[in-house]
Design a protein around this motif. Structure first.
Motif, PDB file in Angstrom:
ATOM      1  N   HIS A 161     -45.276  -3.484 -40.867  1.00  0.00           N
ATOM      2  CA  HIS A 161     -44.630  -3.897 -39.625  1.00  0.00           C
ATOM      3  C   HIS A 161     -43.456  -2.973 -39.276  1.00  0.00           C
ATOM      4  O   HIS A 161     -43.239  -2.661 -38.109  1.00  0.00           O
ATOM      5  CB  HIS A 161     -44.148  -5.348 -39.724  1.00  0.00           C
ATOM      6  CG  HIS A 161     -43.503  -5.849 -38.475  1.00  0.00           C
ATOM      7  ND1 HIS A 161     -44.232  -6.344 -37.432  1.00  0.00           N
ATOM      8  CD2 HIS A 161     -42.203  -5.922 -38.117  1.00  0.00           C
ATOM      9  CE1 HIS A 161     -43.396  -6.699 -36.460  1.00  0.00           C
ATOM     10  NE2 HIS A 161     -42.169  -6.453 -36.846  1.00  0.00           N
ATOM     11  N   LEU A 162     -42.722  -2.557 -40.288  1.00  0.00           N
ATOM     12  CA  LEU A 162     -41.539  -1.732 -40.068  1.00  0.00           C
ATOM     13  C   LEU A 162     -41.867  -0.261 -39.806  1.00  0.00           C
ATOM     14  O   LEU A 162     -41.037   0.482 -39.288  1.00  0.00           O
ATOM     15  CB  LEU A 162     -40.588  -1.835 -41.265  1.00  0.00           C
ATOM     16  CG  LEU A 162     -39.926  -3.202 -41.466  1.00  0.00           C
ATOM     17  CD1 LEU A 162     -39.177  -3.229 -42.779  1.00  0.00           C
ATOM     18  CD2 LEU A 162     -38.997  -3.530 -40.298  1.00  0.00           C
ATOM     19  N   SER A 163     -43.077   0.157 -40.164  1.00  0.00           N
ATOM     20  CA  SER A 163     -43.405   1.579 -39.976  1.00  0.00           C
ATOM     21  C   SER A 163     -43.959   1.881 -38.600  1.00  0.00           C
ATOM     22  O   SER A 163     -44.220   1.061 -37.808  1.00  0.00           O
ATOM     23  CB  SER A 163     -44.394   2.039 -41.020  1.00  0.00           C
ATOM     24  OG  SER A 163     -45.607   1.346 -40.917  1.00  0.00           O
ATOM     25  N   PHE A 195     -32.852  -3.980 -40.855  1.00  0.00           N
ATOM     26  CA  PHE A 195     -33.931  -4.457 -39.993  1.00  0.00           C
ATOM     27  C   PHE A 195     -33.778  -5.949 -39.736  1.00  0.00           C
ATOM     28  O   PHE A 195     -33.147  -6.672 -40.494  1.00  0.00           O
ATOM     29  CB  PHE A 195     -35.314  -4.162 -40.601  1.00  0.00           C
ATOM     30  CG  PHE A 195     -35.637  -4.946 -41.844  1.00  0.00           C
ATOM     31  CD1 PHE A 195     -36.178  -6.230 -41.765  1.00  0.00           C
ATOM     32  CD2 PHE A 195     -35.410  -4.405 -43.106  1.00  0.00           C
ATOM     33  CE1 PHE A 195     -36.480  -6.947 -42.912  1.00  0.00           C
ATOM     34  CE2 PHE A 195     -35.714  -5.118 -44.251  1.00  0.00           C
ATOM     35  CZ  PHE A 195     -36.244  -6.393 -44.151  1.00  0.00           C
ATOM     36  N   HIS A 196     -34.374  -6.377 -38.628  1.00  0.00           N
ATOM     37  CA  HIS A 196     -34.457  -7.801 -38.287  1.00  0.00           C
ATOM     38  C   HIS A 196     -35.820  -8.009 -37.626  1.00  0.00           C
ATOM     39  O   HIS A 196     -36.111  -7.403 -36.597  1.00  0.00           O
ATOM     40  CB  HIS A 196     -33.330  -8.207 -37.338  1.00  0.00           C
ATOM     41  CG  HIS A 196     -33.387  -9.652 -36.960  1.00  0.00           C
ATOM     42  ND1 HIS A 196     -33.111 -10.655 -37.859  1.00  0.00           N
ATOM     43  CD2 HIS A 196     -33.713 -10.261 -35.809  1.00  0.00           C
ATOM     44  CE1 HIS A 196     -33.261 -11.826 -37.252  1.00  0.00           C
ATOM     45  NE2 HIS A 196     -33.630 -11.603 -36.009  1.00  0.00           N
ATOM     46  N   ILE A 197     -36.641  -8.806 -38.259  1.00  0.00           N
ATOM     47  CA  ILE A 197     -37.968  -9.132 -37.719  1.00  0.00           C
ATOM     48  C   ILE A 197     -37.891 -10.581 -37.249  1.00  0.00           C
ATOM     49  O   ILE A 197     -37.639 -11.487 -38.041  1.00  0.00           O
ATOM     50  CB  ILE A 197     -39.060  -8.969 -38.785  1.00  0.00           C
ATOM     51  CG1 ILE A 197     -39.081  -7.525 -39.310  1.00  0.00           C
ATOM     52  CG2 ILE A 197     -40.419  -9.360 -38.217  1.00  0.00           C
ATOM     53  CD1 ILE A 197     -40.003  -7.306 -40.497  1.00  0.00           C
ATOM     54  N   THR A 198     -38.095 -10.798 -35.969  1.00  0.00           N
ATOM     55  CA  THR A 198     -37.930 -12.137 -35.408  1.00  0.00           C
ATOM     56  C   THR A 198     -39.100 -13.070 -35.687  1.00  0.00           C
ATOM     57  O   THR A 198     -38.920 -14.285 -35.721  1.00  0.00           O
ATOM     58  CB  THR A 198     -37.694 -12.070 -33.888  1.00  0.00           C
ATOM     59  OG1 THR A 198     -38.783 -11.371 -33.287  1.00  0.00           O
ATOM     60  CG2 THR A 198     -36.391 -11.357 -33.575  1.00  0.00           C
ATOM     61  N   ARG A 199     -40.284 -12.492 -35.907  1.00  0.00           N
ATOM     62  CA  ARG A 199     -41.454 -13.339 -36.170  1.00  0.00           C
ATOM     63  C   ARG A 199     -42.551 -12.481 -36.776  1.00  0.00           C
ATOM     64  O   ARG A 199     -42.995 -11.521 -36.158  1.00  0.00           O
ATOM     65  CB  ARG A 199     -41.928 -13.972 -34.870  1.00  0.00           C
ATOM     66  CG  ARG A 199     -42.968 -15.038 -35.023  1.00  0.00           C
ATOM     67  CD  ARG A 199     -43.306 -15.582 -33.623  1.00  0.00           C
ATOM     68  NE  ARG A 199     -44.144 -16.740 -33.719  1.00  0.00           N
ATOM     69  CZ  ARG A 199     -43.728 -17.996 -33.700  1.00  0.00           C
ATOM     70  NH1 ARG A 199     -42.459 -18.253 -33.577  1.00  0.00           N
ATOM     71  NH2 ARG A 199     -44.562 -18.995 -33.787  1.00  0.00           N
TER      72      ARG A 199
END
Length: 71
Positions: free
Chosen positions: A69-71, A5-9
């Motif tokens: 956030h990821l779900s 995963f990559h969460i930008t903000r």
């Protein structure tokens, strides 16, 4: 199975973060494995030391926010 995963903000109680890592399968390798965590500072993004106990503790505190956030 591991999902990258990559969460930008992401706004959290410890600040605004940019996160890169893997989400592990609970049967094989549970939880979140972080590869890079950055916090928004006054001069831009600052990389956090993932080997620091204080950073590890802070990431544990916000784990539910990241998972949501990821779900």
């Amino acid at each position: 199975m591991v999902k990258p995963f990559h969460i930008t903000r992401l706004k959290t109680s410890i600040g605004i973060l940019r996160l890169t890592g893997e989400l592990g399968n609970s049967q094989l390798r549970g939880g979140i494995i972080y590869h890079k965590v950055e916090v928004m500072g006054t001069d831009g993004w600052l990389e956090l030391d993932l080997s620091s106990n204080s950073v590890k503790n802070a990431l544990t505190q916000i784990e539910h926010v990241v998972l949501a956030h990821l779900s």
